[in-house]
Design an enzyme around this catalytic site. Structure first.
Site, PDB file in Angstrom:
ATOM      1  N   LYS A 115      -8.339  10.965  -6.299  1.00 21.84           N
ATOM      2  CA  LYS A 115      -7.152  11.804  -6.466  1.00 21.84           C
ATOM      3  C   LYS A 115      -7.511  13.277  -6.587  1.00 21.84           C
ATOM      4  O   LYS A 115      -6.753  14.135  -6.143  1.00 21.84           O
ATOM      5  CB  LYS A 115      -6.345  11.355  -7.682  1.00 21.84           C
ATOM      6  CG  LYS A 115      -5.615  10.045  -7.441  1.00 21.84           C
ATOM      7  CD  LYS A 115      -4.598   9.759  -8.518  1.00 21.84           C
ATOM      8  CE  LYS A 115      -3.937   8.409  -8.299  1.00 21.84           C
ATOM      9  NZ  LYS A 115      -3.241   7.930  -9.474  1.00 21.84           N
ATOM     10  N   LYS A 217      -6.094   0.631   1.243  1.00 16.55           N
ATOM     11  CA  LYS A 217      -5.145  -0.005   0.332  1.00 16.55           C
ATOM     12  C   LYS A 217      -3.706   0.375   0.692  1.00 16.55           C
ATOM     13  O   LYS A 217      -3.458   1.518   1.072  1.00 16.55           O
ATOM     14  CB  LYS A 217      -5.468   0.498  -1.076  1.00 16.55           C
ATOM     15  CG  LYS A 217      -4.916  -0.301  -2.201  1.00 16.55           C
ATOM     16  CD  LYS A 217      -5.334   0.308  -3.538  1.00 16.55           C
ATOM     17  CE  LYS A 217      -4.695   1.651  -3.764  1.00 16.55           C
ATOM     18  NZ  LYS A 217      -4.888   2.208  -5.092  1.00 16.55           N
ATOM     19  N   LYS A 220       1.560   4.070  -2.168  1.00 15.70           N
ATOM     20  CA  LYS A 220       2.787   4.868  -2.171  1.00 15.70           C
ATOM     21  C   LYS A 220       2.562   6.202  -1.479  1.00 15.70           C
ATOM     22  O   LYS A 220       3.498   6.809  -0.976  1.00 15.70           O
ATOM     23  CB  LYS A 220       3.198   5.195  -3.615  1.00 15.70           C
ATOM     24  CG  LYS A 220       3.577   4.018  -4.466  1.00 15.70           C
ATOM     25  CD  LYS A 220       3.704   4.444  -5.941  1.00 15.70           C
ATOM     26  CE  LYS A 220       3.854   3.245  -6.851  1.00 15.70           C
ATOM     27  NZ  LYS A 220       3.738   3.559  -8.272  1.00 15.70           N
TER      28      LYS A 220
HETATM   29  P1  TYM Z   1       0.392   2.025 -10.122  1.00 16.03           P
HETATM   30  O1  TYM Z   1       1.703   2.586 -10.529  1.00 16.03           O
HETATM   31  O2  TYM Z   1      -0.411   2.748  -9.098  1.00 16.03           O
HETATM   32  O3  TYM Z   1       0.566   0.551  -9.594  1.00 16.03           O
HETATM   33  C1  TYM Z   1       1.283  -0.425 -10.328  1.00 16.03           C
HETATM   34  C2  TYM Z   1       0.604  -1.772 -10.185  1.00 16.03           C
HETATM   35  O4  TYM Z   1       0.538  -2.160  -8.812  1.00 16.03           O
HETATM   36  C3  TYM Z   1      -0.804  -2.514  -8.489  1.00 16.03           C
HETATM   37  N1  TYM Z   1      -1.064  -2.158  -7.083  1.00 16.03           N
HETATM   38  C4  TYM Z   1      -1.509  -3.012  -6.155  1.00 16.03           C
HETATM   39  N2  TYM Z   1      -1.801  -4.323  -6.219  1.00 16.03           N
HETATM   40  C5  TYM Z   1      -2.226  -4.919  -5.059  1.00 16.03           C
HETATM   41  N3  TYM Z   1      -2.346  -4.252  -3.875  1.00 16.03           N
HETATM   42  C6  TYM Z   1      -2.056  -2.932  -3.788  1.00 16.03           C
HETATM   43  N4  TYM Z   1      -2.169  -2.295  -2.630  1.00 16.03           N
HETATM   44  C7  TYM Z   1      -1.620  -2.245  -4.958  1.00 16.03           C
HETATM   45  N5  TYM Z   1      -1.256  -0.978  -5.218  1.00 16.03           N
HETATM   46  C8  TYM Z   1      -0.924  -0.933  -6.525  1.00 16.03           C
HETATM   47  C9  TYM Z   1      -1.661  -1.714  -9.443  1.00 16.03           C
HETATM   48  O5  TYM Z   1      -2.936  -2.277  -9.595  1.00 16.03           O
HETATM   49  C10 TYM Z   1      -0.844  -1.769 -10.712  1.00 16.03           C
HETATM   50  O6  TYM Z   1      -1.083  -2.990 -11.398  1.00 16.03           O
HETATM   51  N6  TYM Z   1      -2.740   3.262 -13.819  1.00 16.03           N
HETATM   52  C11 TYM Z   1      -1.663   2.358 -13.437  1.00 16.03           C
HETATM   53  C12 TYM Z   1      -0.467   2.419 -14.373  1.00 16.03           C
HETATM   54  C13 TYM Z   1      -0.770   2.199 -15.821  1.00 16.03           C
HETATM   55  C14 TYM Z   1      -1.143   0.970 -16.430  1.00 16.03           C
HETATM   56  C15 TYM Z   1      -1.262   1.254 -17.820  1.00 16.03           C
HETATM   57  C16 TYM Z   1      -1.386  -0.317 -15.938  1.00 16.03           C
HETATM   58  C17 TYM Z   1      -0.692   3.143 -16.804  1.00 16.03           C
HETATM   59  N7  TYM Z   1      -0.960   2.558 -18.009  1.00 16.03           N
HETATM   60  C18 TYM Z   1      -1.641   0.263 -18.728  1.00 16.03           C
HETATM   61  C19 TYM Z   1      -1.778  -1.296 -16.860  1.00 16.03           C
HETATM   62  C20 TYM Z   1      -1.881  -1.003 -18.232  1.00 16.03           C
HETATM   63  C21 TYM Z   1      -1.180   2.740 -12.053  1.00 16.03           C
HETATM   64  O7  TYM Z   1      -1.290   3.855 -11.635  1.00 16.03           O
HETATM   65  O8  TYM Z   1      -0.519   1.754 -11.418  1.00 16.03           O
END
Ligand code: TYM
Length: 354
Positions: A115, A217, A220
């Site tokens: 990022k 991957k 978004k």
């Molecule tokens: P975020 O918002 O990017 O994504 C949310 C969830 O979706 C999963 N994910 C995927 N799984 C499979 N294939 C993909 N291409 C894919 N893209 C996204 C992510 O692994 C996630 O589970 N840092 C985290 C948010 C967060 C969080 C937390 C998660 C903040 N605090 C505490 C768990 C516990 C994030 O940016 O997810």
């Protein structure tokens, strides 16, 4: 002294549309865990300002992710659904974790490197400290299990490192106050305050890849909308994107091994398996030897059947803004009470006078 009570926590950022990767990697797991665990699901709006400070529609995005949670089948009465910024204890604990974690740990995070790009000096301090806030999200509830996609694995390892260092650095204080929990740290028995959280990263779709490039991957932030299926896409868009998905000219193999070095084929098989709730082996058993001209329409039909009702329900729930806001308010109050109970102890452990 009892063991930590099993508790599930996970979060999703309110930036951009939720896509099939988020749905299969995270949301379907969130829903499944509700029967066996107490769950807390959080829209992490404070994380959203780490990469981009000013958003035109952060409030609407927060509501939209909440609607996706509810439309997928999360029950906000039995469990807790809220947005992170309502519970300031997350930020309070994150500050303490900023002092527990080392800069070197943060610098090694691949998501930070991705990022921040080439100009790291110009990334926000918040982006560097992102995993510290994530650890605080989880540990302010002393959550034991975290369902996520594969891309969050490294952040969850860091969460365990932070918990371990906090438990070690304050072991004397924790023992004196008598508020520790007997737990295992590898083979070693320790008395700690924070659990070593288990990541739950399982099933055929822990890493859903772009429909345009099987080595990237699904995300978004990909500029091409054809690379992902959004939860808001209608049936025509879903079918079109699967029809246009990149593939190779070969038929599907009759053994799982035959998917090696065929990332696009492997991705579509994984998506099919996850959507239909079967293993990848089963999909290969059913479609091995078939051309994509047969497999893609079957996948499109399945995706529409599974996703169209969710996107319709999301629209229905989004129209009822008062309901969505009430869910977040109520969830925030309940989460806040739990978080404050942890922080009362944390303040005593660290030595803050209250
Ligand atoms: P975020 O918002 O990017 O994504 C949310 C969830 O979706 C999963 N994910 C995927 N799984 C499979 N294939 C993909 N291409 C894919 N893209 C996204 C992510 O692994 C996630 O589970 N840092 C985290 C948010 C967060 C969080 C937390 C998660 C903040 N605090 C505490 C768990 C516990 C994030 O940016 O997810």
């Amino acid at each position: 002294m009892t063991a930590f009570k099993p508790l599930v926590f996970s979060g999703v950022q309110p930036t951009g549309n939720l896509h099939l990767g988020n749905y299969l990697g995270a949301l379907t797991k969130f829903v499944a865990l509700q029967d066996s665990h107490d769950c807390i699901y959080c829209v992490v709006d404070m994380h959203s300002i780490t990469a981009q400070l000013v958003h035109a529609d952060l409030i609407e995005q927060t509501r939209s992710i909440t609607a996706a949670f509810l439309a997928s089948g999360i029950d906000p009465k039995k469990h807790i659904v809220f947005n992170q910024s309502r519970v300031p204890q997350h930020a309070e604990l994150a500050w303490i974790f900023n002092c527990v974690a080392r800069i070197g740990w943060m610098n090694r995070m691949t998501q930070f490197k991705d990022k921040a790009g080439k100009d790291r000096e110009n990334a926000s301090l918040g982006l560097l400290a992102y995993p510290s806030l994530m650890a605080a999200d989880i540990l302010v509830y002393r959550a034991t299990h975290v369902p996520v996609g594969d891309d969050q694995k490294q952040h969850l390892e860091l969460t365990r490192d932070i918990a371990t260092k906090f438990n070690n650095d304050f072991s004397g204080r924790i023992a004196d106050l008598g508020i520790g929990v007997d737990m295992m740290n590898g083979d070693e028995k320790v008395n700690g305050f924070f659990p070593l959280t288990e990541p739950l990263i399982e099933g055929p779709a822990t890493r859903v890849m772009s429909l345009r490039d099987g080595t990237k991957k699904m995300s978004k932030s990909d500029p091409s909308d054809l690379s992902r299926i959004n939860l808001t896409d209608d049936a025509d868009e879903i079918s079109k994107k699967i029809r246009k998905a990149k593939t190779d000219p070969e038929a599907l193999p009759s053994e799982l091994d035959g998917l090696k070095d065929r990332p696009e084929a492997e991705n579509l098989v994984g998506i099919f398996a996850a959507l239909s709730g079967v293993t990848r082996e089963q999909v290969i058993a059913d479609f091995g030897g078939q051309q994509f001209s047969v497999f893609k329409p079957a996948l499109a039909e399945l995706a529409v059947e599974k996703l169209a009702p969710i996107s319709a329900e999301m629209r229905r729930i989004s129209d009822d803004r008062a309901y969505v806001d009430a869910v977040l308010r109520d969830g925030g109050e309940r989460a806040g009470a739990l978080a404050e109970a942890t922080m009362k102890d944390v303040r005593r452990i660290v030595g803050f006078l209250h």
